[in-house]
Write a protein that holds these residues in place. Structure first.
Motif, PDB file in Angstrom:
ATOM      1  N   GLN A  71     -12.252  -7.528   7.516  1.00 18.24           N
ATOM      2  CA  GLN A  71     -13.056  -7.266   6.325  1.00 18.24           C
ATOM      3  C   GLN A  71     -12.193  -7.175   5.076  1.00 18.24           C
ATOM      4  O   GLN A  71     -12.655  -7.445   3.974  1.00 18.24           O
ATOM      5  CB  GLN A  71     -13.841  -5.959   6.506  1.00 18.24           C
ATOM      6  N   ARG A  72     -10.938  -6.808   5.245  1.00 14.28           N
ATOM      7  CA  ARG A  72     -10.022  -6.651   4.108  1.00 14.28           C
ATOM      8  C   ARG A  72      -9.252  -7.937   3.812  1.00 14.28           C
ATOM      9  O   ARG A  72      -8.305  -7.931   3.031  1.00 14.28           O
ATOM     10  CB  ARG A  72      -9.065  -5.497   4.365  1.00 14.28           C
ATOM     11  N   ILE A  87     -13.254   0.525   2.694  1.00 14.37           N
ATOM     12  CA  ILE A  87     -12.602  -0.770   2.885  1.00 14.37           C
ATOM     13  C   ILE A  87     -12.473  -1.521   1.564  1.00 14.37           C
ATOM     14  O   ILE A  87     -13.445  -1.658   0.842  1.00 14.37           O
ATOM     15  CB  ILE A  87     -13.368  -1.611   3.920  1.00 14.37           C
ATOM     16  N   ILE A 121      -6.684   1.411   7.238  1.00 13.98           N
ATOM     17  CA  ILE A 121      -7.060   2.044   5.970  1.00 13.98           C
ATOM     18  C   ILE A 121      -5.924   2.990   5.555  1.00 13.98           C
ATOM     19  O   ILE A 121      -5.973   4.197   5.819  1.00 13.98           O
ATOM     20  CB  ILE A 121      -8.391   2.808   6.091  1.00 13.98           C
ATOM     21  N   LYS A 124       0.817  -1.216   0.000  1.00 13.61           N
ATOM     22  CA  LYS A 124       0.000   0.000   0.000  1.00 13.61           C
ATOM     23  C   LYS A 124       0.853   1.270   0.000  1.00 13.61           C
ATOM     24  O   LYS A 124       0.330   2.384   0.011  1.00 13.61           O
ATOM     25  CB  LYS A 124      -0.937   0.009   1.203  1.00 13.61           C
ATOM     26  N   LYS A 174     -17.536   1.191   5.339  1.00 15.61           N
ATOM     27  CA  LYS A 174     -17.508   0.205   4.266  1.00 15.61           C
ATOM     28  C   LYS A 174     -17.065   0.775   2.918  1.00 15.61           C
ATOM     29  O   LYS A 174     -16.467   0.085   2.101  1.00 15.61           O
ATOM     30  CB  LYS A 174     -18.852  -0.507   4.127  1.00 15.61           C
ATOM     31  N   GLU A 215      -4.815   3.920   2.523  1.00 16.90           N
ATOM     32  CA  GLU A 215      -4.877   4.603   1.230  1.00 16.90           C
ATOM     33  C   GLU A 215      -4.952   6.132   1.309  1.00 16.90           C
ATOM     34  O   GLU A 215      -4.182   6.821   0.620  1.00 16.90           O
ATOM     35  CB  GLU A 215      -6.042   4.057   0.396  1.00 16.90           C
ATOM     36  N   LEU A 266      -9.502  -4.816   9.347  1.00 19.51           N
ATOM     37  CA  LEU A 266      -8.530  -5.680   8.670  1.00 19.51           C
ATOM     38  C   LEU A 266      -9.133  -7.035   8.328  1.00 19.51           C
ATOM     39  O   LEU A 266      -8.845  -7.607   7.262  1.00 19.51           O
ATOM     40  CB  LEU A 266      -7.281  -5.846   9.541  1.00 19.51           C
TER      41      LEU A 266
END
Length: 294
Positions: free
Chosen positions: A263-264, A294, A215, A36, A291, A217, A261
């Protein structure tokens, strides 16, 4: 000496179903963050539940991250502990395994005099090589002890390898004064990741961000825009990042990070007691707002 800069990600600590360190999950998390494009990794800090880990566990985590990163990004290990002896042990271990530097939180729980704090950092900094970078970690709302800019200058004068401070308090005037230390060559990174652009504008080298573990990004994008001198878009992205930080609890609840994490596709287990897990209802409410990121 290397410095922290840009997006330094404070990493969570993964546990397996038995509550032990999950080595594979830590390897995957390290790889995820590198892919990332975060700039530095910072395991075993507050986000990593540092005071709930044994010295052996912290050494294991440090070794995993350093080995997995393999010099692709900088790795600074948080070495601060409840005793000076354990802090020295973890600092020396970090240097031995090839970390790029360490962070060391102020003495905690017991109120310290300025002399006591100075002596503590003199002891720790002299236990590693003169060229091994050390950051003072100031988080008075958790550790009790604060460090004035005047004392920080005295620490820097006495400890040449203490090259900067990670400040996670709320006094931005103090940040301004830290930035004047050593004729403005002292490195300052901010723990308030929702103020990324303001920190850069003041002259900070970057942020140490727990929220970027879940997150990364928007934080990576902010720093890229900043490097491109695109202030307008950087400020817009900072608004988004600040909203994300708010929905993530501003770093106060590592359970939220771990749910995100999962969920990812990065299961990192629960938090360690006495920390509490989010209830299903609490997570459902958080997820409603998170959401889209993610």
């Amino acid at each position: 000496m290397k410095r922290l800069f840009g997006v330094t990600t404070a990493m969570v600590t993964p546990y397996d179903r038995n509550g032990d360190i999950d080595i594979v999950a830590m390897q995957k998390l390290t790889e995820f963050l590198i892919q990332k494009n975060v700039n530095c990794l910072y395991p075993c800090g507050t986000t990593g539940e540092m005071m709930l880990l044994s010295p052996e566990e912290r050494e294991t985590l440090a070794e995993i991250v350093v080995k997995t990163a393999n010099k692709r990004v900088s790795v600074f290990i948080h070495a601060g502990a409840m005793t000076t002896k354990e802090t020295v042990r973890l600092a020396q271990h970090a240097e031995k395994i090839g970390a790029d530097g360490i962070g060391v939180v102020t003495p905690s729980f017991f109120s310290m005099t300025e002399k006591g704090i100075l002596n503590f950092y003199k002891t720790v900094s002299s236990a590693v090589s003169k060229t091994f970078p050390v950051y003072v970690y100031v988080i008075p709302q958790c550790a009790v002890n604060d460090i004035s800019p005047r004392l920080m200058q005295e620490i820097a004068n006495n400890c040449p390898n203490i090259i900067g401070v990670k400040y996670s308090g709320f006094d931005m005037v103090k940040v301004k004064d830290y930035l004047r230390i050593n004729d403005e060559t002292f490195s300052v990174v901010l723990g308030l990741d929702r103020l990324f652009v303001p920190a850069l504008t003041m002259g900070c080298d970057g942020v140490v961000s727990g929220c970027s573990c879940a997150i990364p990004e928007p934080f990576v994008k902010i720093y890229k825009l900043w490097q491109e001198n695109n202030m307008k878009e950087a400020m817009e992205e900072n608004k988004k990042a600040a909203e994300i930080c708010e929905k993530l609890g501003n770093g106060s609840d590592m359970s939220i990070f771990k749910h995100v994490l999962l969920q990812r596709g990065l299961p990192v287990g629960p938090v360690r007691p006495p920390l509490l897990e989010l209830s299903a209802e609490e997570w459902e409410q958080r997820y409603r707002y998170l959401k889209e990121y993610i």
